[in-house]
Write an enzyme that holds these catalytic residues in place. Structure first.
Site, mmCIF file in Angstrom:
data_model
loop_
_atom_site.group_PDB
_atom_site.id
_atom_site.type_symbol
_atom_site.label_atom_id
_atom_site.label_comp_id
_atom_site.label_asym_id
_atom_site.label_seq_id
_atom_site.Cartn_x
_atom_site.Cartn_y
_atom_site.Cartn_z
ATOM 1 N N ARG A 235 0.844 -0.900 -0.077
ATOM 2 C CA ARG A 235 0.481 -0.063 -0.317
ATOM 3 C C ARG A 235 0.968 1.324 0.582
ATOM 4 O O ARG A 235 1.913 1.312 0.863
ATOM 5 C CB ARG A 235 -0.533 0.195 1.607
ATOM 6 C CG ARG A 235 -1.923 -0.926 1.161
ATOM 7 C CD ARG A 235 -2.850 -0.205 0.342
ATOM 8 N NE ARG A 235 -3.993 -1.436 0.229
ATOM 9 C CZ ARG A 235 -4.219 -1.670 -0.859
ATOM 10 N NH1 ARG A 235 -3.550 -2.615 -1.803
ATOM 11 N NH2 ARG A 235 -5.798 -2.920 -1.370
ATOM 12 N N GLU A 264 -3.181 7.672 -5.156
ATOM 13 C CA GLU A 264 -3.465 6.858 -6.571
ATOM 14 C C GLU A 264 -4.718 7.632 -7.043
ATOM 15 O O GLU A 264 -5.710 8.256 -6.400
ATOM 16 C CB GLU A 264 -3.241 5.393 -6.332
ATOM 17 C CG GLU A 264 -2.326 4.853 -6.195
ATOM 18 C CD GLU A 264 -2.235 3.671 -5.361
ATOM 19 O OE1 GLU A 264 -3.279 2.923 -5.852
ATOM 20 O OE2 GLU A 264 -1.409 2.656 -5.685
ATOM 21 N N HIS A 282 -0.613 0.335 -10.286
ATOM 22 C CA HIS A 282 -0.981 -0.752 -8.704
ATOM 23 C C HIS A 282 -1.693 -1.790 -9.721
ATOM 24 O O HIS A 282 -2.453 -2.781 -10.235
ATOM 25 C CB HIS A 282 -2.517 0.266 -8.591
ATOM 26 C CG HIS A 282 -2.838 -0.779 -7.023
ATOM 27 N ND1 HIS A 282 -3.293 0.398 -6.438
ATOM 28 C CD2 HIS A 282 -2.657 -1.651 -6.848
ATOM 29 C CE1 HIS A 282 -3.158 -1.136 -5.008
ATOM 30 N NE2 HIS A 282 -2.877 -1.767 -5.408
#
Length: 321
Positions: A235, A264, A282
């Protein structure tokens, strides 16, 4: 008499479009993201929903949970649950299913893809060739990965899978957790600073959330040192992104491979200008095989909870386990 399909509130479109179709086929689905006035919809119809589907990326904020007085179960697509409002869900007494295990291999593969890229400069060398610079200069030598020391922050399912990959590269493995993992063959170091000083590559596979926020800070990066590399497939919140950019700019660490970011989809602009960091959007679980397996577990969790009151895979803090 026709069977009445259970009503399901879907927070938004799922990462696998086929899952949207499969949910709509099995349940009476309402997409919250497509309501012209979401707050009004929740106020007027929120009490009709006992089941909700979301993803780790979308999360589930407290105001939505609070608007669903009959909510019993949330089925989430993803292994992270830090974006699901824990306190609101516990207050509501709602159970929460997620998709652990099925993405371990692909996330571990991605960790090593980033590690090798950062060490050998693959993305940078690709840009070098495409710019036509090879005819004028040599790219230069980089860092060997095999035989080095690999430190893992978070020796859970994914961390253990990364450790198995490391064996194929003849790497020595150590890790840091809140406590040692019973039965682990790898060396446990009681502090993250000690692990950072020890290793050549620090791979983050720890859970997100307030408990790990900015755990990797300027002090940890300094301990990793000018020959060290940071890899994050966990994360973005675990790393102080500003401190990372500064460490990369000043070469206090050698490089990094990052698949997750604090905000993000907008990485810190300073990172975009640097050649000694590999940036990915990601995508660690982004393979056909893994996304299909995750979708299947979302469906199985929902189906099993409706049938038995217990999902196949439940988050550790889920209510009334």
């Amino acid at each position: 008499m026709a069977n009445i399909r259970p009503r399901v509130l879907q927070y938004g479109r799922m990462p696998l479009p086929q899952l949207d179709a499969e949910l709509a086929q099995a349940y009476e689905v309402t997409l919250l993201s497509e309501q012209p006035d979401r707050e009004r919809f929740l106020a007027e119809q929120g009490a009709q929903f006992e089941y909700l589907v979301t993803s780790a990326a979308m999360g589930l904020p407290a105001h939505v949970v609070d608007a669903l007085p009959r909510l019993k179960f949330v089925s989430s697509f993803g292994v992270g649950f830090d974006a699901l409002d824990r306190d609101a869900l516990l207050r509501r007494g709602a159970r929460v299913g997620y998709t652990p295990g099925v993405l371990d291999d692909c996330v571990a593969d991605m960790a090593f893809a980033l590690l090798l890229d950062a060490a050998r400069g693959l993305s940078e060398s690709d840009r070098f060739v495409r710019r036509g610079e090879w005819a004028q200069a040599r790219f230069g030598v980089r860092t060997r990965a095999s035989g080095k020391r690999l430190g893992i922050l978070g020796m859970g399912r994914i961390g253990s899978t990364v450790a198995r990959r490391a064996a194929g590269f003849d790497m020595e493995v150590a890790y840091h957790n809140r406590r040692p993992v019973e039965g682990s063959p790898h060396r446990y170091l009681p502090s993250l600073l000690e692990l950072a000083r020890w290793c050549d590559f620090l791979v983050i596979t720890a859970a997100g959330g307030e408990g790990t926020r900015h755990l990797v800070n300027a002090e940890v990066l300094a301990a990793l040192g000018p020959q060290g590399f940071l890899i994050n497939v966990a994360r973005g919140s675990v790393v102080d992104e500003a401190a990372l950019a500064d460490a990369l700019q000043t070469r206090r660490i050698a490089g990094a491979g990052i698949d997750v970011f604090e905000h993000e989809p907008r990485p810190l602009p300073a990172l975009l200008a640097l050649d000694n960091v590999v940036l990915a959007p990601h995508i660690a679980s982004g393979t056909h095989e893994t996304r299909r397996a995750m979708a299947d577990l979302v469906l199985r969790n929902l189906q099993q909870f409706i049938a038995t009151g217990r999902p196949a895979a439940e988050v550790p803090w889920s209510a009334a386990q």
